[in-house]
Design a protein around this motif. Structure first.
Motif, PDB file in Angstrom:
ATOM      1  N   ASN A  64       4.602   0.866   5.868  1.00 56.04           N
ATOM      2  CA  ASN A  64       4.182  -0.532   6.002  1.00 56.04           C
ATOM      3  C   ASN A  64       5.219  -1.276   6.824  1.00 56.04           C
ATOM      4  O   ASN A  64       6.410  -1.041   6.695  1.00 56.04           O
ATOM      5  CB  ASN A  64       4.075  -1.184   4.630  1.00 56.04           C
ATOM      6  CG  ASN A  64       3.019  -0.519   3.789  1.00 56.04           C
ATOM      7  OD1 ASN A  64       1.916  -0.284   4.262  1.00 56.04           O
ATOM      8  ND2 ASN A  64       3.363  -0.176   2.567  1.00 56.04           N
ATOM      9  N   TYR A  78       2.548   3.636  12.078  1.00 54.20           N
ATOM     10  CA  TYR A  78       2.599   5.087  12.193  1.00 54.20           C
ATOM     11  C   TYR A  78       3.753   5.440  13.122  1.00 54.20           C
ATOM     12  O   TYR A  78       3.609   5.340  14.349  1.00 54.20           O
ATOM     13  CB  TYR A  78       1.275   5.610  12.756  1.00 54.20           C
ATOM     14  CG  TYR A  78       0.089   5.124  11.983  1.00 54.20           C
ATOM     15  CD1 TYR A  78      -0.460   5.896  10.954  1.00 54.20           C
ATOM     16  CD2 TYR A  78      -0.486   3.882  12.234  1.00 54.20           C
ATOM     17  CE1 TYR A  78      -1.543   5.435  10.220  1.00 54.20           C
ATOM     18  CE2 TYR A  78      -1.554   3.416  11.497  1.00 54.20           C
ATOM     19  CZ  TYR A  78      -2.082   4.207  10.498  1.00 54.20           C
ATOM     20  OH  TYR A  78      -3.148   3.747   9.773  1.00 54.20           O
ATOM     21  N   ARG A  92       0.855  -1.180   0.000  1.00 57.04           N
ATOM     22  CA  ARG A  92       0.000   0.000   0.000  1.00 57.04           C
ATOM     23  C   ARG A  92       0.893   1.233   0.000  1.00 57.04           C
ATOM     24  O   ARG A  92       1.988   1.223   0.582  1.00 57.04           O
ATOM     25  CB  ARG A  92      -0.870  -0.029   1.259  1.00 57.04           C
ATOM     26  CG  ARG A  92      -2.113   0.837   1.146  1.00 57.04           C
ATOM     27  CD  ARG A  92      -3.016   0.612   2.335  1.00 57.04           C
ATOM     28  NE  ARG A  92      -4.039   1.655   2.370  1.00 57.04           N
ATOM     29  CZ  ARG A  92      -5.186   1.599   1.694  1.00 57.04           C
ATOM     30  NH1 ARG A  92      -5.455   0.558   0.958  1.00 57.04           N
ATOM     31  NH2 ARG A  92      -6.072   2.571   1.764  1.00 57.04           N
ATOM     32  N   GLU A 110      -6.791   7.516   3.961  1.00 60.93           N
ATOM     33  CA  GLU A 110      -6.810   6.122   3.539  1.00 60.93           C
ATOM     34  C   GLU A 110      -8.076   5.825   2.745  1.00 60.93           C
ATOM     35  O   GLU A 110      -8.053   5.034   1.817  1.00 60.93           O
ATOM     36  CB  GLU A 110      -6.771   5.186   4.757  1.00 60.93           C
ATOM     37  CG  GLU A 110      -5.527   5.308   5.595  1.00 60.93           C
ATOM     38  CD  GLU A 110      -4.365   4.458   5.082  1.00 60.93           C
ATOM     39  OE1 GLU A 110      -4.377   4.081   3.891  1.00 60.93           O
ATOM     40  OE2 GLU A 110      -3.447   4.203   5.873  1.00 60.93           O
ATOM     41  N   VAL A 116       2.875   7.457   7.526  1.00 61.45           N
ATOM     42  CA  VAL A 116       2.418   6.065   7.569  1.00 61.45           C
ATOM     43  C   VAL A 116       3.345   5.248   6.706  1.00 61.45           C
ATOM     44  O   VAL A 116       3.693   5.663   5.597  1.00 61.45           O
ATOM     45  CB  VAL A 116       1.028   5.869   6.938  1.00 61.45           C
ATOM     46  CG1 VAL A 116       0.486   4.498   7.305  1.00 61.45           C
ATOM     47  CG2 VAL A 116       0.084   6.932   7.326  1.00 61.45           C
ATOM     48  N   ILE A 129       2.647   4.657   0.780  1.00 58.60           N
ATOM     49  CA  ILE A 129       2.916   5.282   2.066  1.00 58.60           C
ATOM     50  C   ILE A 129       2.549   6.759   1.986  1.00 58.60           C
ATOM     51  O   ILE A 129       2.404   7.323   0.906  1.00 58.60           O
ATOM     52  CB  ILE A 129       4.373   5.104   2.528  1.00 58.60           C
ATOM     53  CG1 ILE A 129       5.343   5.747   1.548  1.00 58.60           C
ATOM     54  CG2 ILE A 129       4.701   3.636   2.681  1.00 58.60           C
ATOM     55  CD1 ILE A 129       6.756   5.792   2.091  1.00 58.60           C
ATOM     56  N   TYR A 167      -7.819   5.112   8.816  1.00 61.74           N
ATOM     57  CA  TYR A 167      -7.334   3.754   9.059  1.00 61.74           C
ATOM     58  C   TYR A 167      -7.908   2.828   8.004  1.00 61.74           C
ATOM     59  O   TYR A 167      -8.823   3.189   7.275  1.00 61.74           O
ATOM     60  CB  TYR A 167      -7.710   3.279  10.461  1.00 61.74           C
ATOM     61  CG  TYR A 167      -9.169   3.404  10.787  1.00 61.74           C
ATOM     62  CD1 TYR A 167     -10.050   2.379  10.495  1.00 61.74           C
ATOM     63  CD2 TYR A 167      -9.668   4.567  11.390  1.00 61.74           C
ATOM     64  CE1 TYR A 167     -11.393   2.509  10.779  1.00 61.74           C
ATOM     65  CE2 TYR A 167     -11.010   4.695  11.676  1.00 61.74           C
ATOM     66  CZ  TYR A 167     -11.872   3.656  11.371  1.00 61.74           C
ATOM     67  OH  TYR A 167     -13.193   3.770  11.654  1.00 61.74           O
ATOM     68  N   ARG A 174      -0.078  -1.436   8.378  1.00 54.70           N
ATOM     69  CA  ARG A 174       0.244  -0.023   8.489  1.00 54.70           C
ATOM     70  C   ARG A 174       0.969   0.237   9.795  1.00 54.70           C
ATOM     71  O   ARG A 174       0.650  -0.342  10.833  1.00 54.70           O
ATOM     72  CB  ARG A 174      -1.041   0.806   8.457  1.00 54.70           C
ATOM     73  CG  ARG A 174      -1.744   0.776   7.134  1.00 54.70           C
ATOM     74  CD  ARG A 174      -0.829   1.168   6.030  1.00 54.70           C
ATOM     75  NE  ARG A 174      -1.345   2.274   5.232  1.00 54.70           N
ATOM     76  CZ  ARG A 174      -0.722   2.728   4.173  1.00 54.70           C
ATOM     77  NH1 ARG A 174       0.436   2.210   3.790  1.00 54.70           N
ATOM     78  NH2 ARG A 174      -1.213   3.731   3.477  1.00 54.70           N
TER      79      ARG A 174
END
Lengths: 420, 670
Positions: free
Chosen positions: B68, B150, B54, B189, B66, B56, B161, B148
């Motif tokens: 991964n 943070y 996903r 998101e 954020v 960032i 989220y 995810r």
């Protein structure tokens, strides 16, 4: 009279060629069916293809031996062969090994003998000998009875195993009897019985009876003044048909076993169970159907390679051919069979002795019956009846007995000018 | 030749006909009917979906917000599991034996030959310990996945989220998603889901009848690679976002900061917040419920969803609209006797007796009288019927983005409230109403609802002297630097540039020598306006909005602290600190200044108990002391703890309102 030394020129090489074609196709198909990319051995006697190679060699040797024997040998010894196979059929019921519900095999070392395969040609020989010795008509009941007994006896023993499929093959010999003078009504009656059986299961009894009433009434009306005999026959047929229709339920519910009933129901589309009882046929049709016109290529078939089709080197070997060679392959194989069978009839018809001719017809009928039922079941045209595809399916007993069946005829044919 | 010679033809014909039947049937299923090929592929082919990483999300200075992080799922293929010491295994992965059993039964039910998740998201430590001893447990293996993470645990409501898709979302996507897939559920998101999720890859593999993998299909000819999601560069500035969240600690409210020349949002603080890492991992479900049930509503995205009457900061808009309407000019003087008298008996109190003030002074001093007068003039003396005067005023105000969504790139934005003329017509059951009926709009009270985002946007409009860019959160997508085209368009608010000068001067004086004097910064000229929003439910809300520096503004900011009192006490200093942090990257104010704000706890102090106790007090006065001890108190006590549903001041408020309305009704002021 042709010189005994030019014997090999008298053998029907065309039939031998067809025979060789079919066993070669068979071996390659078995190899493809058990093919595993991770273990590539051409000759591995623990695998089906390796064993089949052994059977092929044995078969060819047996074929040569048969051709070298005296042709009188088979005529004279036919009761002995028959007696031996009957003994084996009795023995298998006592000491045989039960595989998948059928007590059909006698274990000999690491191999297994299937007496029902040998019963076919032994019965054929004795039948040919009996009919050829007849002076009267086969149509006479007293003459026909021993012939029927010759066939019924091994059939009953085989059904005790129970191996209904192998037993049914004997019914194919009705064509031989027809050729030798049995009334055509038997063929017509058999055909009508099949039609009525299917119709009764598909529709209700009432509908079938109404339809045949109309047909009978029409025939009676049309022939009423011209031919009284046809009218009488029609009435008799009608009455017998009605009795038969009412017996269908009884046969269906009381005589047939559950798996046989479900196979018939599946074929007629009365039930649909692709995951259960219909799994084999469904997967088999998928494998053949996915072949398309030209197939996926040798050893490229996914359905057979990944074991979606069960029994793929024996009863469902035709799937491998269908998937990997497509319609080109299946039509070739079918043509080879048809060609062989017509050739056998041709050979039978050119015999001078009636023994050879009758035997020739039994060979053609048995091979045809196996061919039709086996391929018919893989494409969902015939209920699943577990009998092998001649010369192609994996199996020593089957291959050897078919080879013997064929080569006895070729021996008789090579000697056709001689006197038996 | 025997007599039945001809029968050979019959037999041959039968054989040929039957063979032809076989051939036709085979031709049909092999060549004509294509369903078998499909079924064959269904048998053999399995499409394995390869999930891309996903995208960032970075801040405007390319600091990670954020990213991964790998997690480890324990997978099981029940058909391959051999007998083993289950208890030791349970201890290893930290689950109970009965959970192990039920999970194993579930996996077995799913498939004997196909892998299924046995335990989700093992920690790296557990996974490592397990990996070492995995050989003892055939049939189990560990699969990597990413979740995810943070790093600074900030900007929770901004980032949003992700969570497993639900049936509704699957249906809406046209079955793009499969069960178990993750999808953005809120924040960036969600609104940038299409970009963040990337492109899924497909690997076609062949399986045998037991679903065991047998290699790739056609050597991967039909396979596609997964394409990672786009990285998003957000407009957020991590430094002030983090600082802002610290300052708002133990307070309820919002901070929104916008770069006026682009509309990029620099800070987006919603307080109370939560640690976004709570929405990841095995405890996600529990955490989610906990947050949902929290009294302070941390899941509520205050900057775009909380609507407040703006209070005095609204006077700035009125000042601009009034100038544009030529109702006042910068020189218009009005005398403040300590309040604005309107209608028959109406009186709107002012904070002080200001005496004579011009427009600049009125903004500096936040004079209610001046704006009451100005508003009345705009509505009642516009040369139209008052109702149409109001409509004209409303039209002008709505151009500031008030009462409608700004269409920020976040889901669930609320539009706020700017009441229509019809609302008042309906309320008064007559069209003959005028400024006296909603005079509180002149000072930003009454039926107004403005989100902190809209407040910050107004500050940006003033900074730009008449236009704004739609506030947005994403600065660039991947390396392409593109954003939605509507974010680069100027939106003019219909106020001529020259009218901004007196307003800006007034706002500058607010900080230099007015209400927000305490928030002044040396060398940075802040133009701001405080607001103290009257709150019928509790203590006043503290509001401040500003932009800085005055020349070539770089930041526009709005701060709302609920129930905190004066705008100048809390919101203004917070804004001022953030402005300094943003412009200078350091704080010149003494430590105690910052500490006061950082350490203040302005959360409502168990309002339930407080209100109820006063209720009891009032009851006490009516009932004799001993009867309380015996009966009333024990009965009331349990009620105190659960909710604040004891009704007390409401009837009196209603009574007040009624009397107010009655006093207003008789004569619409003309």
């Amino acid at each position: 009279m042709i010189n005994q030394r030019s014997f090999f020129f008298n053998v029907d090489w065309l039939s031998i060629l067809l025979f060789l074609f079919l066993i070669t196709i068979g071996w390659f198909s078995i190899y493809a069916a058990v093919y595993d990319e991770n273990a590539v051995y051409i000759i591995d006697f623990s695998s089906n293809s390796g064993k089949q190679l052994l059977f092929i060699m044995v078969s060819i040797m047996l074929g040569v031996v048969i051709l070298l024997l005296d042709s009188k040998f088979f005529y004279v010894l036919s009761p002995v062969f028959y007696g031996l196979t009957i003994m084996l059929l009795v023995a298998v019921l006592l000491i045989g090994r039960n595989v998948g519900g059928n007590q059909a095999w006698i274990p000999i070392g690491s191999f297994r003998l299937q007496p029902s395969e040998f019963a076919k040609w032994a019965s054929s020989l004795l039948l040919a000998r009996y009919i050829s010795s007849l002076t009267g008509k086969l149509n006479d009941f007293s003459n026909a009875l021993p012939a029927i007994v010759i066939l019924i006896f091994p059939m009953l023993l085989i059904m005790l195993q129970p191996d209904t499929g192998s037993a049914l093959v004997f019914l194919a010999l009705v064509f031989t009897l027809y050729r030798e003078g049995l009334s055509p009504y038997f063929l017509v009656a058999g055909f009508m019985m099949i039609i009525l059986f299917v119709c009764t299961l598909l529709f209700t009894k009432l509908v079938v009876i109404i339809v045949i009433s109309f047909v009978s009434a029409f025939i009676i009306y049309y022939f009423y003044k011209k031919n009284k005999r046809i009218v009488a026959t029609t009435i008799a047929t009608f009455i017998l048909s009605v009795v038969f229709i009412f017996s269908v339920d009884f046969v269906y519910n009381n005589v047939l076993q559950a798996h046989q009933k479900s196979r018939i129901d599946l074929l007629l589309g009365l039930i649909n169970d692709p995951k259960g009882a219909g799994y084999n046929v469904n997967q088999s049709k998928i494998a053949i159907g996915s072949g398309g016109l030209l197939g996926r290529g040798y050893l490229q078939g996914t359905q057979t390679k990944f074991n979606f089709v069960p029994e793929q080197s024996t009863d469902f070997i035709f799937c491998t051919i269908g998937e990997e060679w497509g319609f080109a392959g299946t039509s070739t194989v079918i043509s080879l069979y048809l060609f062989l069978i017509l050739r056998l009839i041709f050979i039978a018809e050119r015999q001078r002795s009636s023994f050879s001719r009758i035997y020739g017809y039994t060979v053609a009928c048995i091979i045809f019956c196996h061919f039709f039922i086996n391929i018919g079941m893989t494409i969902g045209l015939v209920p699943v009846i577990g009998i092998p595809l001649p010369f192609i399916s994996y199996g020593g007993s089957s291959l050897i007995s078919f080879t013997i069946l064929l080569f006895i005829l070729l021996k008789l044919d090579a000697n056709r000018m001689g006197i038996i | 030749m025997d007599s039945f010679f001809n029968r050979k033809y019959v037999i041959q014909t039968i054989f040929i006909v039957i063979t032809l039947t076989l051939l036709i049937r085979i031709f049909y299923i092999q060549v004509i009917d294509k369903q078998y090929l499909l079924s064959a592929n269904n048998n053999v082919l399995r499409r394995l979906i390869i999930y891309p990483a996903r995208g960032i999300i970075l801040d405007r200075n390319l600091k990670v917000l954020v990213q991964n992080e790998p997690v480890y799922d324990l997978m099981v293929i029940p058909g391959q599991v051999a007998a083993f010491d289950t208890l030791a295994f349970c201890n290893l992965i930290g689950i109970q034996k009965n959970i192990f059993d039920s999970q194993f039964v579930r996996s077995k039910k799913y498939s004997l030959y196909r892998a299924s998740v046995f335990e989700k998201q093992l920690s790296a430590k557990t996974a490592a310990a397990l990996q070492e001893r995995l050989f003892e447990y055939p049939g189990f293996y560990v699969q990597n996945r990413s979740v995810r993470y943070y790093p600074d645990s900030i900007a929770a409501q901004f980032l949003g989220y992700i969570g497993e898709v639900n049936d509704k979302e699957i249906e809406k996507s046209g079955s793009f998603y499969n069960k178990g897939d993750y999808i953005g559920k809120s924040g960036i998101e969600k609104s940038y889901e299409d970009l963040l999720r990337g492109q899924r890859g497909v690997r076609n593999i062949m399986v045998d009848v037991h679903n065991r993998e047998k290699g790739s299909f056609f050597e991967g000819k039909y396979d596609t690679l997964a394409v990672s999601g786009d990285n998003l560069i957000s407009s957020l500035d991590k430094r002030i976002q983090q600082f802002g969240e610290q300052l708002m600690n133990n307070k309820i409210g919002s901070i929104v900061a916008i770069e006026p020349e682009t509309g990029e949002i620099l800070a987006f603080v919603s307080s109370p917040s939560y640690n976004p890492n709570m929405m990841v991992g095995r405890q996600r479900g529990n955490n989610y419920m906990k947050l949902l049930n929290e009294g302070t509503k941390p899941m509520f995205i205050r900057p775009t969803q909380a609507e407040y009457p703006p209070g005095s900061i609204f006077k700035v808009i009125n000042a601009l609209v009034a100038q544009q309407f030529k109702t006042v000019d910068y020189n218009t003087v009005c005398s403040c006797p300590g309040g604005y008298r309107y209608g028959y008996r109406g009186f709107m109190k002012c904070t002080h007796v200001h005496g004579s003030l011009n427009l600049i002074g009125a903004i500096q001093e936040s004079c209610n009288t001046y704006f009451g007068y100005t508003y009345a003039k705009m509505v009642d003396k516009s040369g139209l019927r008052p109702i149409n005067g109001y409509r004209k005023w409303r039209e002008a105000v709505s151009k500031f983005g008030i009462g409608s969504k700004l269409n920020i790139d976040l889901p669930a934005e609320r539009k706020g409230l700017l009441p229509t003329a019809e609302l008042y017509t309906k309320r008064w059951k007559s069209e003959k109403w005028g400024s006296g009926f909603n005079i509180s709009l002149s000072i930003g009270q009454g039926e107004l609802g403005i989100t902190p985002l809209q407040m910050a946007n107004v500050a940006a409009i003033i900074a730009n002297k008449g236009y704004y860019y739609k506030p947005h959160l994403i600065k660039a997508i991947g390396n392409k630097k593109i954003i939605r085209p509507e974010f680069t368009q100027k939106n003019y608010v219909g106020i001529d540039t020259q009218y901004f000068s007196p307003v800006i001067e007034g706002m500058s004086r607010v900080v230099k020598q007015g209400t927000a004097y305490y928030s002044k910064i040396n060398d940075i000229e802040i133009c701001g306006k405080t607001g103290t929003v009257q709150n019928p439910h509790g203590a006043n809300h503290s509001v401040f909005f500003a932009f800085a520096p005055r020349i070539n503004p770089k930041i526009a900011i709005a701060v709302v602290v609920e129930n905190a009192g004066y705008g100048a006490t809390w919101s203004a200093p917070i804004a001022s600190l953030l402005i300094e942090k943003y412009l200078r990257d350091s704080i010149t104010r003494p430590k105690y200044y910052t500490d006061r704000l950082l350490n203040a706890n302005l959360l409502p102090k168990k309002p339930a108990l407080k209100i109820s106790l006063t209720a009891i007090d009032s009851i006490n006065k009516k009932i004799k002391a001993d009867s309380i001890k015996k009966n009333i108190l024990p009965k009331l006590k349990p009620k105190l703890n659960d909710t604040l549903k004891i009704k007390i001041p409401k009837p009196s408020i209603k009574k007040l309102k009624d009397t107010l309305y009655e006093t207003l009704k008789p004569k619409p002021s003309r």
